[in-house]
Design a protein around this motif. Sequence first.
Motif, PDB file in Angstrom:
ATOM      1  N   ALA A   1       0.855  -1.189   0.000  1.00  0.00           N
ATOM      2  CA  ALA A   1       0.000   0.000   0.000  1.00  0.00           C
ATOM      3  C   ALA A   1       0.889   1.238   0.000  1.00  0.00           C
ATOM      4  CB  ALA A   1      -0.935   0.017   1.214  1.00  0.00           C
ATOM      5  N   ILE A   2       0.292   2.366  -0.399  1.00  0.00           N
ATOM      6  CA  ILE A   2       0.974   3.659  -0.360  1.00  0.00           C
ATOM      7  C   ILE A   2       0.210   4.567   0.594  1.00  0.00           C
ATOM      8  CG2 ILE A   2       1.576   5.742  -1.664  1.00  0.00           C
ATOM      9  CD1 ILE A   2       3.264   3.339  -2.496  1.00  0.00           C
ATOM     10  N   LEU A   3       0.931   5.229   1.479  1.00  0.00           N
ATOM     11  CA  LEU A   3       0.345   6.271   2.322  1.00  0.00           C
ATOM     12  C   LEU A   3       0.825   7.606   1.762  1.00  0.00           C
ATOM     13  CD1 LEU A   3      -1.080   7.284   4.966  1.00  0.00           C
ATOM     14  CD2 LEU A   3       1.166   7.143   6.038  1.00  0.00           C
ATOM     15  N   PHE A   4      -0.113   8.419   1.297  1.00  0.00           N
ATOM     16  CA  PHE A   4       0.267   9.726   0.757  1.00  0.00           C
ATOM     17  C   PHE A   4      -0.183  10.818   1.712  1.00  0.00           C
ATOM     18  CE2 PHE A   4      -0.822  13.622  -1.556  1.00  0.00           C
ATOM     19  CZ  PHE A   4       0.448  13.973  -1.971  1.00  0.00           C
ATOM     20  N   THR A   5       0.783  11.581   2.226  1.00  0.00           N
ATOM     21  CA  THR A   5       0.482  12.712   3.099  1.00  0.00           C
ATOM     22  C   THR A   5       0.810  14.008   2.385  1.00  0.00           C
ATOM     23  OG1 THR A   5       0.939  11.417   5.081  1.00  0.00           O
ATOM     24  CG2 THR A   5       0.933  13.808   5.327  1.00  0.00           C
ATOM     25  N   ASP A   6      -0.180  14.882   2.316  1.00  0.00           N
ATOM     26  CA  ASP A   6      -0.008  16.189   1.700  1.00  0.00           C
ATOM     27  C   ASP A   6       0.420  17.170   2.791  1.00  0.00           C
ATOM     28  OD1 ASP A   6      -0.228  18.608   0.406  1.00  0.00           O
ATOM     29  OD2 ASP A   6      -2.011  18.021  -0.726  1.00  0.00           O
ATOM     30  N   VAL A   7       1.729  17.376   2.890  1.00  0.00           N
ATOM     31  CA  VAL A   7       2.279  18.195   3.974  1.00  0.00           C
ATOM     32  C   VAL A   7       1.796  19.646   3.881  1.00  0.00           C
ATOM     33  CG1 VAL A   7       4.413  18.982   5.084  1.00  0.00           C
ATOM     34  CG2 VAL A   7       4.298  16.687   4.106  1.00  0.00           C
ATOM     35  N   ASP A   8       1.509  20.095   2.666  1.00  0.00           N
ATOM     36  CA  ASP A   8       1.086  21.490   2.490  1.00  0.00           C
ATOM     37  C   ASP A   8      -0.197  21.810   3.257  1.00  0.00           C
ATOM     38  OD1 ASP A   8       3.233  22.101   0.770  1.00  0.00           O
ATOM     39  OD2 ASP A   8       2.162  21.254  -0.935  1.00  0.00           O
ATOM     40  N   VAL A   9      -1.030  20.797   3.483  1.00  0.00           N
ATOM     41  CA  VAL A   9      -2.308  21.046   4.172  1.00  0.00           C
ATOM     42  C   VAL A   9      -2.405  20.308   5.506  1.00  0.00           C
ATOM     43  CG1 VAL A   9      -3.556  21.545   2.045  1.00  0.00           C
ATOM     44  CG2 VAL A   9      -3.440  19.190   2.843  1.00  0.00           C
ATOM     45  N   GLU A  10      -1.399  19.518   5.832  1.00  0.00           N
ATOM     46  CA  GLU A  10      -1.425  18.661   7.027  1.00  0.00           C
ATOM     47  C   GLU A  10      -1.675  19.449   8.309  1.00  0.00           C
ATOM     48  OE1 GLU A  10      -0.977  15.672   9.845  1.00  0.00           O
ATOM     49  OE2 GLU A  10      -1.291  15.465   7.699  1.00  0.00           O
ATOM     50  N   GLY A  11      -2.667  18.986   9.090  1.00  0.00           N
ATOM     51  CA  GLY A  11      -2.894  19.523  10.426  1.00  0.00           C
ATOM     52  C   GLY A  11      -3.518  20.899  10.480  1.00  0.00           C
ATOM     53  N   GLN A  12      -3.884  21.457   9.328  1.00  0.00           N
ATOM     54  CA  GLN A  12      -4.393  22.825   9.318  1.00  0.00           C
ATOM     55  C   GLN A  12      -5.915  22.915   9.331  1.00  0.00           C
ATOM     56  OE1 GLN A  12      -1.926  25.786   7.048  1.00  0.00           O
ATOM     57  NE2 GLN A  12      -1.281  23.962   5.967  1.00  0.00           N
TER      58      GLN A  12
ATOM     59  N   VAL B   1      -4.163   3.147  -2.085  1.00  0.00           N
ATOM     60  CA  VAL B   1      -3.562   4.435  -1.734  1.00  0.00           C
ATOM     61  C   VAL B   1      -4.373   5.018  -0.573  1.00  0.00           C
ATOM     62  CG1 VAL B   1      -3.054   6.789  -2.496  1.00  0.00           C
ATOM     63  CG2 VAL B   1      -2.745   4.855  -4.068  1.00  0.00           C
ATOM     64  N   VAL B   2      -3.677   5.291   0.517  1.00  0.00           N
ATOM     65  CA  VAL B   2      -4.307   5.872   1.701  1.00  0.00           C
ATOM     66  C   VAL B   2      -3.907   7.339   1.762  1.00  0.00           C
ATOM     67  CG1 VAL B   2      -4.475   5.766   4.214  1.00  0.00           C
ATOM     68  CG2 VAL B   2      -4.257   3.656   2.882  1.00  0.00           C
ATOM     69  N   ALA B   3      -4.900   8.214   1.834  1.00  0.00           N
ATOM     70  CA  ALA B   3      -4.648   9.652   1.820  1.00  0.00           C
ATOM     71  C   ALA B   3      -4.652  10.213   3.228  1.00  0.00           C
ATOM     72  CB  ALA B   3      -5.705  10.366   0.981  1.00  0.00           C
ATOM     73  N   SER B   4      -3.797  11.218   3.453  1.00  0.00           N
ATOM     74  CA  SER B   4      -3.700  11.845   4.769  1.00  0.00           C
ATOM     75  C   SER B   4      -3.354  13.316   4.598  1.00  0.00           C
ATOM     76  CB  SER B   4      -2.607  11.141   5.583  1.00  0.00           C
ATOM     77  OG  SER B   4      -2.371  11.802   6.802  1.00  0.00           O
ATOM     78  N   GLY B   5      -3.919  14.147   5.460  1.00  0.00           N
ATOM     79  CA  GLY B   5      -3.543  15.565   5.456  1.00  0.00           C
ATOM     80  C   GLY B   5      -4.670  16.489   5.056  1.00  0.00           C
ATOM     81  N   GLY B   6      -5.062  17.372   5.989  1.00  0.00           N
ATOM     82  CA  GLY B   6      -5.958  18.461   5.663  1.00  0.00           C
ATOM     83  C   GLY B   6      -7.431  18.214   5.857  1.00  0.00           C
TER      84      GLY B   6
ATOM     85  N   ARG C   1     -12.150   9.981  -1.240  1.00  0.00           N
ATOM     86  CA  ARG C   1     -12.661   8.693  -1.738  1.00  0.00           C
ATOM     87  C   ARG C   1     -12.908   8.778  -3.242  1.00  0.00           C
ATOM     88  NH1 ARG C   1     -18.799   7.444  -0.723  1.00  0.00           N
ATOM     89  NH2 ARG C   1     -18.770   9.276  -2.105  1.00  0.00           N
ATOM     90  N   ASP C   2     -13.546   9.854  -3.680  1.00  0.00           N
ATOM     91  CA  ASP C   2     -13.873   9.995  -5.098  1.00  0.00           C
ATOM     92  C   ASP C   2     -12.621  10.173  -5.954  1.00  0.00           C
ATOM     93  OD1 ASP C   2     -16.487   9.790  -4.308  1.00  0.00           O
ATOM     94  OD2 ASP C   2     -16.952  11.922  -4.514  1.00  0.00           O
ATOM     95  N   ALA C   3     -11.531  10.642  -5.344  1.00  0.00           N
ATOM     96  CA  ALA C   3     -10.259  10.798  -6.069  1.00  0.00           C
ATOM     97  C   ALA C   3      -9.527   9.471  -6.234  1.00  0.00           C
ATOM     98  CB  ALA C   3      -9.363  11.795  -5.339  1.00  0.00           C
ATOM     99  N   GLY C   4     -10.044   8.421  -5.590  1.00  0.00           N
ATOM    100  CA  GLY C   4      -9.440   7.103  -5.758  1.00  0.00           C
ATOM    101  C   GLY C   4      -8.765   6.538  -4.530  1.00  0.00           C
ATOM    102  N   ALA C   5      -8.790   7.270  -3.410  1.00  0.00           N
ATOM    103  CA  ALA C   5      -8.178   6.739  -2.187  1.00  0.00           C
ATOM    104  C   ALA C   5      -8.955   5.523  -1.687  1.00  0.00           C
ATOM    105  CB  ALA C   5      -8.147   7.813  -1.105  1.00  0.00           C
ATOM    106  N   ALA C   6      -8.220   4.539  -1.168  1.00  0.00           N
ATOM    107  CA  ALA C   6      -8.844   3.350  -0.587  1.00  0.00           C
ATOM    108  C   ALA C   6      -9.228   3.585   0.869  1.00  0.00           C
ATOM    109  CB  ALA C   6      -7.884   2.169  -0.676  1.00  0.00           C
ATOM    110  N   ALA C   7      -8.598   4.597   1.469  1.00  0.00           N
ATOM    111  CA  ALA C   7      -8.870   4.952   2.858  1.00  0.00           C
ATOM    112  C   ALA C   7      -8.333   6.355   3.093  1.00  0.00           C
ATOM    113  CB  ALA C   7      -8.202   3.964   3.823  1.00  0.00           C
ATOM    114  N   VAL C   8      -8.781   6.966   4.166  1.00  0.00           N
ATOM    115  CA  VAL C   8      -8.273   8.280   4.533  1.00  0.00           C
ATOM    116  C   VAL C   8      -7.945   8.278   6.025  1.00  0.00           C
ATOM    117  CG1 VAL C   8     -10.613   9.199   4.860  1.00  0.00           C
ATOM    118  CG2 VAL C   8      -8.718  10.773   4.535  1.00  0.00           C
ATOM    119  N   VAL C   9      -6.767   8.805   6.350  1.00  0.00           N
ATOM    120  CA  VAL C   9      -6.373   8.944   7.752  1.00  0.00           C
ATOM    121  C   VAL C   9      -6.834  10.314   8.244  1.00  0.00           C
ATOM    122  CG1 VAL C   9      -4.421   9.123   9.349  1.00  0.00           C
ATOM    123  CG2 VAL C   9      -4.372   7.435   7.493  1.00  0.00           C
ATOM    124  N   VAL C  10      -7.516  10.320   9.382  1.00  0.00           N
ATOM    125  CA  VAL C  10      -8.020  11.575   9.941  1.00  0.00           C
ATOM    126  C   VAL C  10      -7.507  11.742  11.361  1.00  0.00           C
ATOM    127  CG1 VAL C  10     -10.053  12.981  10.432  1.00  0.00           C
ATOM    128  CG2 VAL C  10     -10.100  11.352   8.537  1.00  0.00           C
ATOM    129  N   GLY C  11      -6.947  12.913  11.651  1.00  0.00           N
ATOM    130  CA  GLY C  11      -6.432  13.203  12.984  1.00  0.00           C
ATOM    131  C   GLY C  11      -7.161  14.365  13.627  1.00  0.00           C
TER     132      GLY C  11
END
Length: 242
Positions: free
Chosen positions: A167-178, A198-203, A214-224
């Motif tokens: 699997a790939i975890l993709f974190t978008d640092v530009d929007v992370e935690g904001q 592909v697991v998406a994370s950030g923002g 989800r609609d962009a194709g992520a299989a999961a999303v990490v939420v903090g």
Amino acid sequence: MTPFPEFEVVPAVDVQDGEVVQLVQGERGTEKRYGDPVESAERWVDDGAATLHLVDLDGAFEGERANADAIGRVIDAVDVDVQLGGGIRTADDARALLDRGVDRVILGTAAVENPDIVGEISDTHPGSVMVSLDAKEGEVVVSGWTEGTGLDPAAAAERYEELGAGAILFTDVDVEGQLDGVNTDPVERIAEAVEIPVVASGGVATLSDVRALRDAGAAAVVVGSALYEGRFSLREAARAVE
């Protein structure tokens, strides 16, 4: 078994100095503290989490695992899938964690510095490596998001899939935690480039953000932060993508 047969919302349990924290753009000193990791983990499982995203933040910054006791208590306390990152630098480290009960190890800096580590771990634990591609301004960054690599996230994802990543975890640092919304374009590019999840994370700030990823194709999303700050509940998120 392939992770995320159905889209999942995965709560983040980021641990620093033995406590759950959330950072803004991964910057030390920006953290908000949320107490005991086991209490957080059990809360998310009670709310329906099928997977937990555990990160040893001190390990990510220092390059060696620093919150092993707290992380171990979480692994022992819950009966759901656990993916763990932060300070895992060798194949032996990864195998020990997988044998300890972690379902997937998240490799970032180690995979960039030594791509062959992905295959080494996959040989004995197939599908267990999640490669973390963290991007700032379209470039993969490492070492706690402090060093650029010149790598394009989608091209890197393809390469790691060939090397055996599960699997790939993709974190978008530009929007992370904001708590300011997500960028779907890079997630879409990576999801189109690979067959593995592909697991998406950030923002993520709203239920619309969850649906957009989800609609962009992520299989999961990490939420903090959105969960810890009560922007929405895990149950609401699950219902929003049913």
